[in-house]
Design an enzyme around this catalytic site. Structure first.
Site, PDB file in Angstrom:
ATOM      1  NE  ARG A  37      -4.253  -1.631   1.928  1.00 18.74           N
ATOM      2  CZ  ARG A  37      -5.245  -1.760   2.796  1.00 18.74           C
ATOM      3  NH1 ARG A  37      -5.174  -1.148   3.965  1.00 18.74           N
ATOM      4  NH2 ARG A  37      -6.296  -2.486   2.508  1.00 18.74           N
ATOM      5  CE  LYS A 198     -19.077 -15.926   9.144  1.00 27.72           C
ATOM      6  NZ  LYS A 198     -19.194 -14.833  10.111  1.00 27.72           N
ATOM      7  N   GLY A 352      -8.091  -8.938   1.058  1.00 24.89           N
ATOM      8  CA  GLY A 352      -6.869  -9.061   1.859  1.00 24.89           C
ATOM      9  C   GLY A 352      -6.173 -10.395   1.671  1.00 24.89           C
ATOM     10  N   GLY A 375     -12.529  -4.164   1.449  1.00 21.07           N
ATOM     11  CA  GLY A 375     -13.916  -3.691   1.543  1.00 21.07           C
ATOM     12  C   GLY A 375     -14.296  -2.757   0.403  1.00 21.07           C
TER      13      GLY A 375
HETATM   14  P1  ADP Z   1     -10.468 -11.958   1.220  1.00 22.39           P
HETATM   15  O1  ADP Z   1      -9.755 -11.408   2.440  1.00 22.39           O
HETATM   16  O2  ADP Z   1      -9.501 -12.237   0.102  1.00 22.39           O
HETATM   17  O3  ADP Z   1     -11.639 -11.093   0.808  1.00 22.39           O
HETATM   18  P2  ADP Z   1     -12.156 -13.677   2.776  1.00 22.39           P
HETATM   19  O4  ADP Z   1     -11.798 -12.886   3.985  1.00 22.39           O
HETATM   20  O5  ADP Z   1     -13.508 -13.550   2.225  1.00 22.39           O
HETATM   21  O6  ADP Z   1     -11.080 -13.384   1.611  1.00 22.39           O
HETATM   22  O7  ADP Z   1     -11.951 -15.232   3.043  1.00 22.39           O
HETATM   23  C1  ADP Z   1     -10.806 -15.774   3.628  1.00 22.39           C
HETATM   24  C2  ADP Z   1     -11.165 -16.873   4.588  1.00 22.39           C
HETATM   25  O8  ADP Z   1     -11.984 -17.879   4.003  1.00 22.39           O
HETATM   26  C3  ADP Z   1      -9.934 -17.584   5.101  1.00 22.39           C
HETATM   27  O9  ADP Z   1      -9.770 -17.291   6.460  1.00 22.39           O
HETATM   28  C4  ADP Z   1     -10.231 -19.067   4.856  1.00 22.39           C
HETATM   29  O10 ADP Z   1      -9.851 -19.897   5.936  1.00 22.39           O
HETATM   30  C5  ADP Z   1     -11.743 -19.059   4.704  1.00 22.39           C
HETATM   31  N1  ADP Z   1     -12.181 -20.272   3.996  1.00 22.39           N
HETATM   32  C6  ADP Z   1     -11.928 -20.637   2.729  1.00 22.39           C
HETATM   33  N2  ADP Z   1     -12.424 -21.850   2.459  1.00 22.39           N
HETATM   34  C7  ADP Z   1     -13.002 -22.296   3.580  1.00 22.39           C
HETATM   35  C8  ADP Z   1     -13.698 -23.506   3.968  1.00 22.39           C
HETATM   36  N3  ADP Z   1     -13.858 -24.494   3.093  1.00 22.39           N
HETATM   37  N4  ADP Z   1     -14.156 -23.597   5.227  1.00 22.39           N
HETATM   38  C9  ADP Z   1     -13.984 -22.584   6.092  1.00 22.39           C
HETATM   39  N5  ADP Z   1     -13.336 -21.431   5.814  1.00 22.39           N
HETATM   40  C10 ADP Z   1     -12.848 -21.290   4.580  1.00 22.39           C
HETATM   41 MG    MG Z   2     -10.383 -11.328   4.524  1.00 25.06          MG
END
Ligand code: ADP
Ligand code: MG
Length: 396
Positions: A37, A198, A352, A375
């Site tokens: 960043r 989620k 992230g 976000g």
């Molecule tokens: P980003 O930060 O790139 O936007 P997210 O925060 O939405 O991504 O998602 C990251 C999280 O998703 C990680 O902590 C990972 O452990 C979780 N995750 C991915 N696949 C699974 C799964 N099958 N079961 C539970 N958690 C999962």
């Molecule tokens: Mg995240």
């Protein structure tokens, strides 16, 4: 409407308040573990210095919630910037007040100053007109390069530009240009790959992308709510029971709009999310009742790779598995490599965890764009207006 670019703002010999997002990850020992960043704002800072401006940097770090938190002072961040820039950065110990006013008054063209963590003031979060005016009073013009904070209506983001001529810095401009392209004039096929934990975090995103993409590939924990909604047994995999109905509606709506939703056909399962625990691949019809799905399987990787190789626009957010455990990162790594190898497509990633996987694989330069926003990136793709972008003056 297009926003004014820094190129079209008179910054020569001016005092420039430059809002950046230096909310960088810091280790327990106090080291900055990722300086992306900071690096991404260097072109804007260098341009201002070439124009003999005084650069007054404003950023936040962490969530001090309106009070001084010693560990969230910006000294280390200023030090890092100084190293990267190859010139001194004068870090001030307050955000506003007589010391700051005096330091700014004595600054010479080409000087770089950094105000203290703006979230030490509770008015940063209240949209306070008083704070906006105090910050504006320090400078002649305002430049915003804080794309990662653009979804926040914070005072230094949305308030200050009400009182100064404003423009977008090079980073913010590039982020917005890419997102504008993917949302308004994406080349087809347009494929989105979504993962992460989620469904509830990403409903707005999925709904908006349904109207724009040809296919949405869903992996990660999110996939299991969809699979369960379709009637599969998913064992102890992450499922949001409250969202089964929403998942169903999304699947219906996809059908009606002719957008394909592509779900895993096989997954890696384990009895416990723990490094070194036994794990194996099963078809989704055969997920054992006592196991947890933690990654996409090889057949799914193949199917997703096939989709990405045909695409001309790809956006990716969210890991395909539990990336905190090395064994369960295979699907995510394979997808990152597949996307990166498609040189014909506009390849865009954000989030992230997603960005850190790309960095860890050394693939950042193989994507056309890796967003500095989490976000802000997601909210833009949900179709929301971002206060930080709205606040900047329009192009003439
Ligand atoms: P980003 O930060 O790139 O936007 P997210 O925060 O939405 O991504 O998602 C990251 C999280 O998703 C990680 O902590 C990972 O452990 C979780 N995750 C991915 N696949 C699974 C799964 N099958 N079961 C539970 N958690 C999962
Ligand atoms: Mg995240």
């Amino acid at each position: 409407m297009a926003k004014r670019s820094i190129r079209d703002l008179d910054v020569h010999n001016k005092k420039v308040l430059l809002r950046v997002d230096y909310n960088v990850p810091i280790s327990k020992e106090g080291a900055i573990t990722d300086d992306k960043r900071i690096i991404e704002t260097l072109p804007t800072i260098r341009y201002l210095l070439e124009n003999d401006a005084v650069v007054i940097l404003v950023t936040h770090l962490g969530r001090p919630e309106g009070k001084v938190v010693e560990s969230l002072r910006l000294d280390r961040v200023a030090q890092k910037l100084s190293t990267l820039l190859g010139k001194p950065v004068r870090k001030l110990d307050s955000v506003i007040g007589p010391d700051v006013t005096e330091a700014v008054a004595h600054a010479k063209p080409g000087d770089v100053l950094m105000l203290e963590n703006v979230r030490f003031l509770k008015d940063e979060k209240t949209g306070s007109e008083e704070l906006a005016k105090s910050l504006a009073a320090l400078a002649d013009v305002y430049v915003d390069d804080a794309f990662a904070t653009a979804h926040r209506p914070d005072t230094s983001v949305a308030g200050v530009p009400q009182f100064l001529p404003s423009a977008a810095g090079f980073l913010l401009e590039r982020e917005v240009r890419v997102l504008e392209t993917v949302t308004t004039s994406a080349k087809r096929p347009f494929v989105a790959i979504l993962g992460g934990a989620k469904v509830s975090d990403k409903i707005g995103l999925i709904k908006n992308l349904l109207t724009k993409t040809d296919a949405i590939l869903i992996g990660g924990g999110m996939a299991f709510t969809f699979l369960k909604a379709m009637g599969y047994g998913v064992g102890f995999s992450l499922v949001e029971e409250d969202y089964l109905k929403v998942a169903d509606e999304i699947l219906e709506s996809a059908k009606a709009q002719g957008t394909r939703i592509v779900l895993p056909v096989d997954v890696v399962v384990t009895a416990e999310i723990k490094a070194g625990n036994p794990h194996r691949t099963v078809d989704i019809e055969e997920i054992p009742a006592d196991q947890i799905g933690v990654d996409i399987g090889p057949r799914t990787i193949e199917a997703f790779t096939h989709e990405t190789s045909n695409a001309r626009t790809i956006i990716w957010n969210g890991p395909m598995g539990v990336i905190e455990i090395p064994e369960f990162t295979e699907g995510t790594k394979a997808l990152a490599r597949a996307i990166a190898s498609n040189k014909e497509a506009l390849t865009v990633a954000g989030g992230g965890e997603t960005a850190s996987v790309i960095d860890a694989l050394g693939l950042q330069d193989d994507f056309k764009h890796v967003s500095t926003g989490g976000g802000a990136f997601l909210e833009y793709l949900e179709g929301k207006q971002l206060p930080g972008i709205e606040a900047i003056d329009s192009a003439d």
